[in-house]
Design a protein around this motif. Structure first.
Motif, PDB file in Angstrom:
ATOM      1  N   ASN A   9      -1.778  13.785  -2.627  1.00  0.00           N
ATOM      2  CA  ASN A   9      -1.986  12.369  -2.318  1.00  0.00           C
ATOM      3  C   ASN A   9      -1.897  11.521  -3.583  1.00  0.00           C
ATOM      4  OD1 ASN A   9      -2.355  12.988   0.368  1.00  0.00           O
ATOM      5  ND2 ASN A   9      -4.583  12.927   0.264  1.00  0.00           N
ATOM      6  N   GLN A  10      -2.496  11.998  -4.661  1.00  0.00           N
ATOM      7  CA  GLN A  10      -2.417  11.271  -5.933  1.00  0.00           C
ATOM      8  C   GLN A  10      -0.969  11.178  -6.405  1.00  0.00           C
ATOM      9  OE1 GLN A  10      -4.730   9.626  -7.762  1.00  0.00           O
ATOM     10  NE2 GLN A  10      -6.115   9.954  -6.056  1.00  0.00           N
ATOM     11  N   LEU A  11      -0.227  12.248  -6.231  1.00  0.00           N
ATOM     12  CA  LEU A  11       1.182  12.248  -6.605  1.00  0.00           C
ATOM     13  C   LEU A  11       1.973  11.249  -5.761  1.00  0.00           C
ATOM     14  CD1 LEU A  11       3.329  13.551  -8.415  1.00  0.00           C
ATOM     15  CD2 LEU A  11       3.593  15.338  -6.661  1.00  0.00           C
ATOM     16  N   MET A  12       1.732  11.255  -4.447  1.00  0.00           N
ATOM     17  CA  MET A  12       2.407  10.282  -3.574  1.00  0.00           C
ATOM     18  C   MET A  12       2.057   8.861  -3.980  1.00  0.00           C
ATOM     19  SD  MET A  12       2.682  11.426   0.429  1.00  0.00           S
ATOM     20  CE  MET A  12       0.987  11.165   0.771  1.00  0.00           C
ATOM     21  N   ASP A  13       0.791   8.630  -4.245  1.00  0.00           N
ATOM     22  CA  ASP A  13       0.350   7.291  -4.638  1.00  0.00           C
ATOM     23  C   ASP A  13       1.012   6.859  -5.943  1.00  0.00           C
ATOM     24  OD1 ASP A  13      -1.273   4.973  -4.081  1.00  0.00           O
ATOM     25  OD2 ASP A  13      -2.571   5.607  -5.732  1.00  0.00           O
ATOM     26  N   ALA A  14       1.110   7.765  -6.895  1.00  0.00           N
ATOM     27  CA  ALA A  14       1.762   7.442  -8.173  1.00  0.00           C
ATOM     28  C   ALA A  14       3.241   7.119  -7.962  1.00  0.00           C
ATOM     29  CB  ALA A  14       1.603   8.607  -9.153  1.00  0.00           C
ATOM     30  N   TYR A  15       3.924   7.922  -7.172  1.00  0.00           N
ATOM     31  CA  TYR A  15       5.330   7.640  -6.870  1.00  0.00           C
ATOM     32  C   TYR A  15       5.483   6.298  -6.159  1.00  0.00           C
ATOM     33  CZ  TYR A  15       6.916  12.385  -8.079  1.00  0.00           C
ATOM     34  OH  TYR A  15       7.241  13.545  -8.731  1.00  0.00           O
ATOM     35  N   VAL A  42      -1.698   9.818   5.214  1.00  0.00           N
ATOM     36  CA  VAL A  42      -1.106   8.954   6.233  1.00  0.00           C
ATOM     37  C   VAL A  42      -1.066   7.512   5.749  1.00  0.00           C
ATOM     38  CG1 VAL A  42      -1.385   8.031   8.569  1.00  0.00           C
ATOM     39  CG2 VAL A  42      -1.731  10.480   8.147  1.00  0.00           C
ATOM     40  N   SER A  43      -2.172   7.039   5.207  1.00  0.00           N
ATOM     41  CA  SER A  43      -2.215   5.659   4.716  1.00  0.00           C
ATOM     42  C   SER A  43      -1.227   5.442   3.573  1.00  0.00           C
ATOM     43  CB  SER A  43      -3.630   5.290   4.263  1.00  0.00           C
ATOM     44  OG  SER A  43      -4.478   5.195   5.387  1.00  0.00           O
ATOM     45  N   ILE A  44      -1.107   6.415   2.694  1.00  0.00           N
ATOM     46  CA  ILE A  44      -0.183   6.290   1.557  1.00  0.00           C
ATOM     47  C   ILE A  44       1.258   6.221   2.038  1.00  0.00           C
ATOM     48  CG2 ILE A  44       0.727   7.442  -0.499  1.00  0.00           C
ATOM     49  CD1 ILE A  44      -2.196   8.593  -0.858  1.00  0.00           C
ATOM     50  N   ILE A  45       1.647   7.095   2.962  1.00  0.00           N
ATOM     51  CA  ILE A  45       3.044   7.085   3.408  1.00  0.00           C
ATOM     52  C   ILE A  45       3.369   5.807   4.176  1.00  0.00           C
ATOM     53  CG2 ILE A  45       2.692   8.433   5.545  1.00  0.00           C
ATOM     54  CD1 ILE A  45       5.801   8.563   3.229  1.00  0.00           C
ATOM     55  N   LEU A  46       2.432   5.321   4.977  1.00  0.00           N
ATOM     56  CA  LEU A  46       2.701   4.078   5.713  1.00  0.00           C
ATOM     57  C   LEU A  46       2.799   2.895   4.754  1.00  0.00           C
ATOM     58  CD1 LEU A  46       0.437   4.601   8.843  1.00  0.00           C
ATOM     59  CD2 LEU A  46       2.939   4.811   8.697  1.00  0.00           C
ATOM     60  N   ASP A  47       1.959   2.879   3.751  1.00  0.00           N
ATOM     61  CA  ASP A  47       2.027   1.843   2.722  1.00  0.00           C
ATOM     62  C   ASP A  47       3.373   1.898   2.000  1.00  0.00           C
ATOM     63  OD1 ASP A  47       0.689  -0.264   1.121  1.00  0.00           O
ATOM     64  OD2 ASP A  47       0.799   1.221  -0.489  1.00  0.00           O
ATOM     65  N   ALA A  48       3.783   3.094   1.644  1.00  0.00           N
ATOM     66  CA  ALA A  48       5.064   3.266   0.941  1.00  0.00           C
ATOM     67  C   ALA A  48       6.233   2.813   1.814  1.00  0.00           C
ATOM     68  CB  ALA A  48       5.241   4.731   0.530  1.00  0.00           C
ATOM     69  N   GLN A  54      11.155   0.598   5.087  1.00  0.00           N
ATOM     70  CA  GLN A  54      11.572   1.754   5.886  1.00  0.00           C
ATOM     71  C   GLN A  54      10.915   1.767   7.270  1.00  0.00           C
ATOM     72  OE1 GLN A  54      13.919   3.942   5.036  1.00  0.00           O
ATOM     73  NE2 GLN A  54      14.262   2.871   3.107  1.00  0.00           N
ATOM     74  N   TYR A  55      11.337   0.842   8.107  1.00  0.00           N
ATOM     75  CA  TYR A  55      10.756   0.718   9.448  1.00  0.00           C
ATOM     76  C   TYR A  55      10.989   1.971  10.294  1.00  0.00           C
ATOM     77  CZ  TYR A  55      10.024  -0.871  14.217  1.00  0.00           C
ATOM     78  OH  TYR A  55       9.598  -0.967  15.513  1.00  0.00           O
ATOM     79  N   LYS A  56      12.198   2.493  10.305  1.00  0.00           N
ATOM     80  CA  LYS A  56      12.502   3.653  11.154  1.00  0.00           C
ATOM     81  C   LYS A  56      11.671   4.869  10.760  1.00  0.00           C
ATOM     82  CE  LYS A  56      17.145   2.460  12.623  1.00  0.00           C
ATOM     83  NZ  LYS A  56      18.568   2.826  12.634  1.00  0.00           N
ATOM     84  N   TRP A  77      -4.965   2.968  10.834  1.00  0.00           N
ATOM     85  CA  TRP A  77      -4.520   1.904  11.738  1.00  0.00           C
ATOM     86  C   TRP A  77      -4.229   0.629  10.956  1.00  0.00           C
ATOM     87  CZ3 TRP A  77      -2.638   2.645  16.342  1.00  0.00           C
ATOM     88  CH2 TRP A  77      -3.058   3.729  17.109  1.00  0.00           C
ATOM     89  N   ASN A  78      -5.119   0.291  10.027  1.00  0.00           N
ATOM     90  CA  ASN A  78      -4.899  -0.911   9.221  1.00  0.00           C
ATOM     91  C   ASN A  78      -3.653  -0.782   8.349  1.00  0.00           C
ATOM     92  OD1 ASN A  78      -7.059  -2.272  10.333  1.00  0.00           O
ATOM     93  ND2 ASN A  78      -8.445  -1.864   8.633  1.00  0.00           N
ATOM     94  N   SER A  79      -3.389   0.410   7.843  1.00  0.00           N
ATOM     95  CA  SER A  79      -2.167   0.641   7.057  1.00  0.00           C
ATOM     96  C   SER A  79      -0.926   0.480   7.927  1.00  0.00           C
ATOM     97  CB  SER A  79      -2.180   2.045   6.434  1.00  0.00           C
ATOM     98  OG  SER A  79      -3.200   2.164   5.485  1.00  0.00           O
ATOM     99  N   TRP A  80      -1.001   0.960   9.164  1.00  0.00           N
ATOM    100  CA  TRP A  80       0.115   0.828  10.104  1.00  0.00           C
ATOM    101  C   TRP A  80       0.359  -0.647  10.432  1.00  0.00           C
ATOM    102  CZ3 TRP A  80       4.532   1.971  11.537  1.00  0.00           C
ATOM    103  CH2 TRP A  80       5.027   1.888  12.825  1.00  0.00           C
ATOM    104  N   VAL A  81      -0.720  -1.385  10.674  1.00  0.00           N
ATOM    105  CA  VAL A  81      -0.597  -2.811  10.978  1.00  0.00           C
ATOM    106  C   VAL A  81       0.011  -3.550   9.782  1.00  0.00           C
ATOM    107  CG1 VAL A  81      -1.934  -4.931  11.400  1.00  0.00           C
ATOM    108  CG2 VAL A  81      -2.420  -2.851  12.714  1.00  0.00           C
ATOM    109  N   GLU A  82      -0.469  -3.272   8.589  1.00  0.00           N
ATOM    110  CA  GLU A  82       0.081  -3.935   7.402  1.00  0.00           C
ATOM    111  C   GLU A  82       1.539  -3.551   7.179  1.00  0.00           C
ATOM    112  OE1 GLU A  82      -0.642  -4.495   2.618  1.00  0.00           O
ATOM    113  OE2 GLU A  82      -2.299  -3.792   3.854  1.00  0.00           O
TER     114      GLU A  82
END
Length: 151
Positions: A9-15, A42-48, A54-56, A77-82
């Motif tokens: 997760n830290q690696l994903m967040d850094a990328y 999940v929150s990190i990937i949706l944010d990214a 990358q809607y699709k 859910w909040n990450s998905w909404v954002e």
């Protein structure tokens, strides 16, 4: 040494912070394919996805998680909404909040949820539309945010 989910997760967040969506997605795919993703993942990937346009991919990920019965938490859910708002999908974000989010104590839309919708609604010139829908279903949350929304 075998990296665990928090390290990935830290690696994903850094990328994500340096704008390398392809590498975020690579780490997500590794976590997802091995079943080691967490709510933070999940929150990190949706944010990214939101920041990378990358809607699709975001839709595919969210759909798969929901179909598999993965329990999204309020932050997810909040990450998905954002993510949806950032991708210009305000009507879909409103539908998620008003129709799809489970209305249980731990996933009930909160003031952060409303702030995200209102902020993007204002930026898109659609604050009135957001207010109409949200105020009908979540009057307490809307009222709690209304002063700062109209400032």
């Amino acid at each position: 040494v075998t990296p665990d989910a928090p390290l990935y997760n830290q690696l994903m967040d850094a990328y994500n912070r340096v704008g390398s969506f392809e590498k975020v997605l690579t780490v997500w795919n590794l976590l997802s394919s091995t079943g080691r993703h967490t709510n933070a993942s999940v929150s990190i990937i949706l944010d990214a996805c939101g920041f990378a346009g990358q809607y699709k991919i975001a839709s595919y990920i969210c759909s798969n998680l929901l179909h598999s019965g993965y329990p999204l938490n309020l932050r997810n859910w909040n990450s998905w909404v954002e993510c949806l708002c950032r991708l210009g999908q305000l009507p879909q974000a409103l539908d998620v909040v008003c129709s799809k989010m489970p209305k249980k104590a731990d996933t009930y839309p909160d003031q952060n949820t409303i702030r995200v919708l209102a902020s993007f609604g204002r930026a898109m010139g659609r604050l009135e539309e957001v207010q109409t829908r949200v105020q009908q279903q979540f009057p307490d949350e809307w009222d709690a945010c209304s002063q700062e929304l109209h400032a």
